[in-house]
Design a protein around this motif. Structure first.
Motif, short mmCIF file in Angstrom:
data_model
loop_
_atom_site.label_atom_id
_atom_site.label_comp_id
_atom_site.label_asym_id
_atom_site.label_seq_id
_atom_site.Cartn_x
_atom_site.Cartn_y
_atom_site.Cartn_z
N MET A 84 0.86 -1.26 0.14
CA MET A 84 -0.05 -0.13 -0.14
C MET A 84 0.68 1.33 -0.10
SD MET A 84 -2.68 1.25 3.07
CE MET A 84 -3.09 -0.53 3.26
N GLY A 85 0.73 1.94 -1.09
CA GLY A 85 1.29 3.35 -1.01
C GLY A 85 0.59 4.62 -0.91
N LYS A 86 1.19 5.52 -1.43
CA LYS A 86 0.26 6.91 -1.39
C LYS A 86 -0.98 6.85 -2.29
CE LYS A 86 3.68 9.94 0.23
NZ LYS A 86 4.27 11.25 0.17
N GLU A 87 -1.28 5.81 -2.80
CA GLU A 87 -2.57 5.65 -3.66
C GLU A 87 -3.76 5.23 -2.76
OE1 GLU A 87 -0.94 1.37 -3.01
OE2 GLU A 87 -0.15 3.36 -3.74
N PHE A 88 -3.54 4.83 -1.41
CA PHE A 88 -4.59 4.74 -0.42
C PHE A 88 -4.90 6.10 0.43
CE2 PHE A 88 -5.88 3.00 3.86
CZ PHE A 88 -7.13 2.63 3.40
N ARG A 89 -6.06 6.49 0.28
CA ARG A 89 -6.40 7.77 0.82
C ARG A 89 -7.69 7.84 1.59
NH1 ARG A 89 -7.85 12.89 -2.58
NH2 ARG A 89 -9.94 12.71 -1.47
N PRO A 90 -7.93 7.26 2.86
CA PRO A 90 -8.88 7.04 3.63
C PRO A 90 -9.24 8.42 4.05
CG PRO A 90 -7.20 6.23 4.86
CD PRO A 90 -6.56 6.67 3.39
N ASN A 91 -10.47 8.35 4.51
CA ASN A 91 -10.83 9.98 5.50
C ASN A 91 -11.00 9.32 7.01
OD1 ASN A 91 -11.59 11.81 3.57
ND2 ASN A 91 -13.14 10.32 2.86
N LEU A 99 2.16 2.25 4.63
CA LEU A 99 2.68 1.04 5.42
C LEU A 99 4.11 1.07 5.46
CD1 LEU A 99 0.26 -1.75 4.58
CD2 LEU A 99 -0.06 0.06 6.62
N ASP A 100 4.72 0.86 6.70
CA ASP A 100 6.12 0.80 6.98
C ASP A 100 6.68 -0.20 6.10
OD1 ASP A 100 6.50 3.22 8.18
OD2 ASP A 100 6.60 2.47 10.17
N LYS A 127 -0.63 -2.98 11.74
CA LYS A 127 0.81 -2.46 10.98
C LYS A 127 1.06 -1.12 11.42
CE LYS A 127 1.14 -5.61 7.26
NZ LYS A 127 1.76 -5.79 5.96
N GLU A 128 2.50 -0.70 11.60
CA GLU A 128 2.65 0.57 11.55
C GLU A 128 2.35 1.28 10.50
OE1 GLU A 128 6.03 2.09 13.87
OE2 GLU A 128 5.46 0.49 15.51
N ALA A 129 2.11 2.82 10.14
CA ALA A 129 1.91 3.33 9.24
C ALA A 129 2.02 4.57 9.03
CB ALA A 129 0.42 2.94 8.78
N ILE A 130 2.16 5.43 8.10
CA ILE A 130 2.68 6.98 8.38
C ILE A 130 1.22 7.63 7.55
CG2 ILE A 130 3.98 8.81 7.18
CD1 ILE A 130 6.36 6.93 7.06
N GLY A 140 -11.66 0.91 10.08
CA GLY A 140 -10.51 0.68 10.73
C GLY A 140 -10.18 1.87 11.58
N SER A 141 -9.12 1.62 12.50
CA SER A 141 -8.72 2.71 13.19
C SER A 141 -7.14 2.93 13.29
CB SER A 141 -9.38 2.67 14.68
OG SER A 141 -8.70 1.71 15.31
N ALA A 142 -6.76 4.10 13.83
CA ALA A 142 -5.39 4.19 14.20
C ALA A 142 -5.11 4.85 15.54
CB ALA A 142 -4.55 5.17 12.91
#
Length: 85
Positions: A1-8, A29-30, A41-44, A72-74
């Motif tokens: 998953m790169g910058k193409e994933f753009r959730p709200n 994702l890291d 998973k850890e993500a930015i 989901g949640s972070a």
């Protein structure tokens, strides 16, 4: 998953009419590999507009949305504020 994933995200901000306001970000994702339901998973998270996110603090948990549905949640582990020249 790169910058193409753009959730709200529901970061606690509200629209003028009192309804929930969702704010978008890019998620990276890291590590490689798919993220499956129930996995952590850890993500930015990189907000599209940083101003609405200024009140977000370390340790805060924010719901991730696809439309109105929570998917989901972070939990915020670290905040890095970048100053633009």
């Amino acid at each position: 998953m790169g910058k193409e994933f753009r959730p709200n995200w529901n970061i606690g901000s509200r629209a003028d009419d009192g309804r929930m306001s969702l704010d978008g970000s890019f998620v990276t994702l890291d590590d490689a590999g798919p993220l499956v339901p129930g996995q952590e998973k850890e993500a930015i998270i990189e907000p599209l507009l940083p101003e609405p996110w200024l009140h977000v603090t370390q340790g805060m948990e924010i719901p991730m949305h696809a439309g109105a549905r929570v998917i989901g949640s972070a939990r915020i582990l670290e905040i890095v504020r970048i100053q633009h020249a």
